[in-house]
Design a protein around this motif. Structure first.
Motif, PDB file in Angstrom:
ATOM      1  N   LYS A   1       0.826  -1.207   0.000  1.00  0.00           N
ATOM      2  CA  LYS A   1       0.000   0.000   0.000  1.00  0.00           C
ATOM      3  C   LYS A   1       0.860   1.256   0.000  1.00  0.00           C
ATOM      4  O   LYS A   1       2.002   1.228   0.443  1.00  0.00           O
ATOM      5  CB  LYS A   1      -0.915   0.005   1.231  1.00  0.00           C
ATOM      6  CG  LYS A   1      -1.933  -1.121   1.273  1.00  0.00           C
ATOM      7  CD  LYS A   1      -2.800  -1.019   2.514  1.00  0.00           C
ATOM      8  CE  LYS A   1      -3.874  -2.103   2.533  1.00  0.00           C
ATOM      9  NZ  LYS A   1      -4.732  -2.001   3.743  1.00  0.00           N
ATOM     10  N   LYS A   2       0.268   2.329  -0.469  1.00  0.00           N
ATOM     11  CA  LYS A   2       0.910   3.644  -0.380  1.00  0.00           C
ATOM     12  C   LYS A   2       0.210   4.447   0.709  1.00  0.00           C
ATOM     13  O   LYS A   2      -1.006   4.563   0.738  1.00  0.00           O
ATOM     14  CB  LYS A   2       0.826   4.383  -1.704  1.00  0.00           C
ATOM     15  CG  LYS A   2       1.684   3.801  -2.813  1.00  0.00           C
ATOM     16  CD  LYS A   2       3.181   3.890  -2.531  1.00  0.00           C
ATOM     17  CE  LYS A   2       3.710   5.295  -2.597  1.00  0.00           C
ATOM     18  NZ  LYS A   2       5.177   5.368  -2.437  1.00  0.00           N
ATOM     19  N   ASP A   3       0.987   4.978   1.617  1.00  0.00           N
ATOM     20  CA  ASP A   3       0.467   5.844   2.667  1.00  0.00           C
ATOM     21  C   ASP A   3       1.263   7.143   2.592  1.00  0.00           C
ATOM     22  O   ASP A   3       2.319   7.274   3.197  1.00  0.00           O
ATOM     23  CB  ASP A   3       0.623   5.175   4.029  1.00  0.00           C
ATOM     24  CG  ASP A   3      -0.013   5.985   5.153  1.00  0.00           C
ATOM     25  OD1 ASP A   3      -0.599   7.047   4.847  1.00  0.00           O
ATOM     26  OD2 ASP A   3       0.084   5.574   6.322  1.00  0.00           O
TER      27      ASP A   3
ATOM     28  N   GLU B   1       5.044   6.951   1.823  1.00  0.00           N
ATOM     29  CA  GLU B   1       5.564   5.674   2.309  1.00  0.00           C
ATOM     30  C   GLU B   1       4.949   4.482   1.584  1.00  0.00           C
ATOM     31  O   GLU B   1       3.755   4.476   1.272  1.00  0.00           O
ATOM     32  CB  GLU B   1       5.298   5.513   3.809  1.00  0.00           C
ATOM     33  CG  GLU B   1       6.223   6.315   4.694  1.00  0.00           C
ATOM     34  CD  GLU B   1       6.064   5.931   6.155  1.00  0.00           C
ATOM     35  OE1 GLU B   1       6.620   4.898   6.565  1.00  0.00           O
ATOM     36  OE2 GLU B   1       5.369   6.667   6.881  1.00  0.00           O
TER      37      GLU B   1
ATOM     38  N   LYS C   1       2.657  -4.431   9.579  1.00  0.00           N
ATOM     39  CA  LYS C   1       2.890  -3.496   8.468  1.00  0.00           C
ATOM     40  C   LYS C   1       4.290  -2.919   8.601  1.00  0.00           C
ATOM     41  O   LYS C   1       4.667  -2.412   9.660  1.00  0.00           O
ATOM     42  CB  LYS C   1       1.831  -2.382   8.490  1.00  0.00           C
ATOM     43  CG  LYS C   1       0.426  -2.906   8.242  1.00  0.00           C
ATOM     44  CD  LYS C   1      -0.617  -1.810   8.335  1.00  0.00           C
ATOM     45  CE  LYS C   1      -2.024  -2.378   8.105  1.00  0.00           C
ATOM     46  NZ  LYS C   1      -3.068  -1.346   8.250  1.00  0.00           N
TER      47      LYS C   1
ATOM     48  N   SER D   1       7.267  -0.372   6.933  1.00  0.00           N
ATOM     49  CA  SER D   1       7.553   0.764   6.046  1.00  0.00           C
ATOM     50  C   SER D   1       8.853   0.503   5.294  1.00  0.00           C
ATOM     51  O   SER D   1       9.906   0.327   5.901  1.00  0.00           O
ATOM     52  CB  SER D   1       7.675   2.055   6.860  1.00  0.00           C
ATOM     53  OG  SER D   1       8.179   3.095   6.043  1.00  0.00           O
TER      54      SER D   1
END
Length: 304
Positions: A223-225, A228, A267, A269
């Protein structure tokens, strides 16, 4: 006629344009989907120079736990006859251990190794939640002293592989569950195994009749946050054995089974090189020589 021809030409040109636009859209969409599906990431630890990453470390019992061990049968031949409450010896020890552990906070510190290149040192230390009067009971005093200081000291390579091969199995289990990463590049759906995890450890007195083991860790999503890239990881681990436990002090055996189940979601990073969340549940069930039922919550919460 001339007008009809011009109209036909314009119609054909318009249709070709529309078809070209439609086809180009399909190709673009297909290309984007393929790129997204095949996107690869590489997880590795990134520890800033002269700094560390700290995690509040949770390993707490959930709900009610049970524990009984047939100490009476096991030690009948060697325990002094004056000890009349042999059946409660194991239960009392277990309950006091749980109480001591529940009064303890755990903090895990990750830092760059000063002794090895490209290695992360990992230290788990305890902090008392509250000050209690020192228990005069011998077992309780031992438990209180055990629950202080460094509980885990190990290391992993920055690429994720276990470095401290010399640790006991119980410490390797914790280190691997929390901090071991795959060394390969991954795409969504890829799996790997935590080879250093081994929950069940019996000796020669246990004769195994049935066994089952599953150890699968999966990259379930990328995923993109903001800026990040987050790797979403699922842990699915099972260990089960059943058989006969031979009492070394008596000519008898007990049908015994043990089962560990560990499920977790975490999760990571990619840009920061650290966990942004980690939550798991471990279940333990045993019957026979040892009767136990327990659930524990495992979590890492970064401390800024």
């Amino acid at each position: 006629m001339k007008h009809k021809r011009i109209f036909r030409v314009l119609t054909v040109v318009t249709l070709v344009g529309l078809l070209s636009f439609t086809c180009s859209n399909k190709i673009y969409s297909k290309k984007e989907t393929k790129t997204s599906k095949d996107k690869t990431i590489k997880m590795k630890w990134i520890i800033p120079t002269n700094k560390s990453i700290k995690y509040e470390t949770v390993m707490n019992v959930i709900g009610n736990s049970t524990f009984e061990m047939d100490f009476g049968k096991l030690f009948n031949k060697i325990i002094d006859s004056a000890l009349t409450d042999k059946e409660n010896l194991g239960k009392d020890f277990f309950n006091k251990l749980q109480k001591s552990f529940s009064n303890t906070n755990l903090l895990t510190i990750l830092s760059n190794s000063s002794d090895f290149d490209n290695v992360v040192d990992i230290k788990m230390i305890t902090k008392e939640k509250k000050k209690e009067k020192k228990d005069t009971n011998e077992i309780s005093s031992i438990m209180q002293s055990m629950m202080k200081g460094v509980m885990l000291r190990g290391s992993v390579y920055k690429t994720g592989k276990l470095h401290s091969f010399w640790l006991k199995s119980s410490q390797k289990n914790l280190l691997s569950l929390f901090f071991e990463l795959p060394e390969k590049e991954l795409k969504i759906g890829d799996t790997w195994t935590l080879n250093n995890v081994n929950f069940i450890a019996n000796d020669q007195n246990f004769i195994c009749k049935k066994a089952n083991k599953k150890n699968i860790v999966t990259l379930t999503d990328i995923k993109k946050d903001g800026d990040e890239t987050i790797a979403v990881i699922d842990y699915d681990i099972l260990e089960y054995v059943s058989g006969d436990f031979n009492n070394p002090f008596a000519k008898e055996s007990t049908k015994t089974s043990m089962e560990f189940i560990y499920k977790a979601n975490a999760k990571f990073s990619i840009e920061e090189g650290k966990w942004v969340s980690y939550n798991g549940i471990m279940s333990f069930n045993a019957s026979g020589f040892m009767i136990s039922k327990q659930k524990k919550k495992f979590a890492l919460i970064e401390q800024k």
